[in-house]
Design an enzyme around this catalytic site. Structure first.
Site, mmCIF file in Angstrom:
data_model
loop_
_atom_site.group_PDB
_atom_site.id
_atom_site.type_symbol
_atom_site.label_atom_id
_atom_site.label_comp_id
_atom_site.label_asym_id
_atom_site.label_seq_id
_atom_site.Cartn_x
_atom_site.Cartn_y
_atom_site.Cartn_z
ATOM 1 N N ASP A 8 0.813 -1.218 0.000
ATOM 2 C CA ASP A 8 0.000 0.000 0.000
ATOM 3 C C ASP A 8 0.851 1.274 0.000
ATOM 4 O O ASP A 8 1.648 1.507 0.916
ATOM 5 C CB ASP A 8 -0.903 0.017 1.227
ATOM 6 C CG ASP A 8 -1.886 -1.134 1.256
ATOM 7 O OD1 ASP A 8 -3.100 -0.875 1.317
ATOM 8 O OD2 ASP A 8 -1.444 -2.298 1.244
ATOM 9 N N ASN A 36 -4.344 4.239 -1.230
ATOM 10 C CA ASN A 36 -4.036 5.285 -0.248
ATOM 11 C C ASN A 36 -3.081 6.330 -0.808
ATOM 12 O O ASN A 36 -2.493 7.105 -0.051
ATOM 13 C CB ASN A 36 -3.399 4.673 1.002
ATOM 14 C CG ASN A 36 -4.272 3.655 1.700
ATOM 15 O OD1 ASN A 36 -3.885 2.505 1.855
ATOM 16 N ND2 ASN A 36 -5.456 4.068 2.116
ATOM 17 N N ASN A 63 -10.689 -0.786 -0.076
ATOM 18 C CA ASN A 63 -11.851 -0.126 0.520
ATOM 19 C C ASN A 63 -11.840 1.385 0.347
ATOM 20 O O ASN A 63 -12.869 2.043 0.537
ATOM 21 C CB ASN A 63 -11.969 -0.473 2.012
ATOM 22 C CG ASN A 63 -10.723 -0.137 2.787
ATOM 23 O OD1 ASN A 63 -9.644 -0.655 2.490
ATOM 24 N ND2 ASN A 63 -10.844 0.710 3.793
ATOM 25 N N HIS A 64 -10.710 1.971 -0.026
ATOM 26 C CA HIS A 64 -10.652 3.425 -0.265
ATOM 27 C C HIS A 64 -10.735 3.775 -1.749
ATOM 28 O O HIS A 64 -10.443 4.906 -2.145
ATOM 29 C CB HIS A 64 -9.368 4.008 0.334
ATOM 30 C CG HIS A 64 -9.340 4.014 1.835
ATOM 31 N ND1 HIS A 64 -10.200 4.791 2.591
ATOM 32 C CD2 HIS A 64 -8.577 3.317 2.711
ATOM 33 C CE1 HIS A 64 -9.947 4.577 3.880
ATOM 34 N NE2 HIS A 64 -8.978 3.688 3.986
ATOM 35 N N HIS A 145 -7.285 -7.784 -0.646
ATOM 36 C CA HIS A 145 -7.253 -6.634 0.249
ATOM 37 C C HIS A 145 -8.155 -6.930 1.451
ATOM 38 O O HIS A 145 -9.372 -6.794 1.379
ATOM 39 C CB HIS A 145 -7.749 -5.395 -0.505
ATOM 40 C CG HIS A 145 -7.385 -4.094 0.139
ATOM 41 N ND1 HIS A 145 -6.122 -3.544 0.041
ATOM 42 C CD2 HIS A 145 -8.114 -3.229 0.888
ATOM 43 C CE1 HIS A 145 -6.097 -2.395 0.691
ATOM 44 N NE2 HIS A 145 -7.294 -2.185 1.223
#
Length: 258
Positions: A8, A36, A63-64, A145
Site C-alpha cells: 500500500d 491510499n 476499501n478506499h 485486500h
C-alpha cells in the site's frame, strides 16, 4: 522475467519511497496497491499518472477506491487501474485485467475481504467465476485486500494451484511469511506499505492516538516527516510461468536523501 509487487502506497511519502526504489528500474512488470496514494485516501487522476510515469504497470485498490469523487467518472479511463472485483457489478471499472508482457499474459485480480470491512460479494466465489474466464496460459496474481489474516490465509489455500501469486494488502504491516504454499503458488499475508517509517499506518500518530483515547473522530493526515520506507516483494518467472526465486523487500530511506 522479474516482477515486483509494491505494498500500500500512502500519500506523498509513499510515492517518494516508490520513486526512490524504482529510480534504477530493474523489473519487467510492476504491480502496486494505490488506494491510499492521494493524501492517504483514494487516488486522483494526477496521482494515477504520476505513479504510472514512475513505472507501475498495474494498480490495485481496496476499501478506499472511491474516496476521491473523480474516481467514479475517470476510472474507465485509467487503463491499468483495477478495483475490487467482488463489488457491485453496477460500479464502473474492472476487477481484473490481463496484460501482455514479453510474450506472456499476466492476469492481475483485485479482491476485497468481508471480515471487518464493508459489505461485498464473496471473494472466493468471485475468484472462481473470474478464473473460468482467464486463458489457460496466463500467469495469475491476486491482490487480496483484507483486514483479517485468517481470511487472507484461507483464501490462499483456497486458490493455491490456480493463482500463481496471492498477496495480502490493507493492514500496512509487512508479514514475514512469504512462501510457496503449492508447487507454484507464492503467498504472503501482507506486503506492507510505502510511507513514513515513524507513523501509524502512514498517518501522523497524534490524531490517531487521540481517537483511541477519546473515541472522538479526528482528521487523519499523512506523515511527511522523518525517514520513509518501501515494502514489497519481488520474484522471477521462467518461460513456463514457474516461480524460480522470490524475496521480501523492506528498505528505509533517510529523510535527508529525499
Amino acid at each position: 522475467m522479474k516482477l515486483l509487487f509494491i505494498g500500500d502506497i500512502v500519500g506523498r511519502s509513499g510515492r517518494k519511497a516508490v520513486k526512490n526504489h524504482l529510480s534504477h528500474n530493474q523489473y519487467d512488470f510492476i504491480i502496486g496497491n494505490v488506494e491510499n496514494s492521494a493524501a492517504g485516501f483514494g487516488i486522483t487522476d494526477k496521482v494515477y499518472h504520476e505513479l504510472k510515469d514512475t513505472g507501475i504497470n498495474a494498480m490495485t485498490a481496496g476499501n478506499h477506491t472511491w474516496d476521491k469523487k473523480e474516481t467514479l467518472s475517470l476510472i474507465n479511463n485509467w487503463d491499468v487501474f483495477i478495483r475490487p472485483a467482488n463489488l457491485s457489478n453496477k460500479l464502473p471499472g474492472a476487477g481484473y485485467k490481463i496484460f501482455d508482457v514479453l510474450n506472456k499474459k499476466i492476469c492481475v485480480i483485485n479482491l476485497i475481504g468481508r471480515v471487518f470491512l464493508y459489505t461485498s460479494n464473496c471473494p472466493f466465489e468471485t475468484f472462481n467465476n473470474i478464473y473460468k474466464e482467464i486463458p489457460d496460459d496466463a500467469f495469475v496474481l491476486v491482490d487480496f485486500h483484507g483486514e483479517a489474516t485468517s481470511e487472507k490465509q484461507a483464501f490462499g489455500y483456497f486458490a493455491k494451484g490456480r493463482a500463481n501469486v496471492i498477496c495480502g494488502t490493507h493492514t500496512h504491516v509487512q508479514t514475514n511469511d512469504l512462501k510457496m504454499i503449492d508447487t507454484n503458488t507464492l503467498y504472503i499475508t501482507d506486503a506492507g506499505m510505502c510511507g513514513a517509517e515513524c507513523s501509524v499506518l502512514g498517518m501522523e500518530a497524534g490524531n490517531i492516538i487521540e481517537r483511541f483515547i477519546t473515541q472522538i473522530p479526528h482528521r487523519f493526515t499523512v506523515e511527511t516527516k522523518g525517514n520513509i520506507m518501501f515494502n514489497g516483494f519481488s520474484f522471477t518467472i521462467d518461460d513456463d510461468n514457474i516461480i524460480r526465486d522470490y524475496k521480501l523487500i523492506s528498505e528505509i530511506y533517510p529523510e535527508e536523501e529525499m
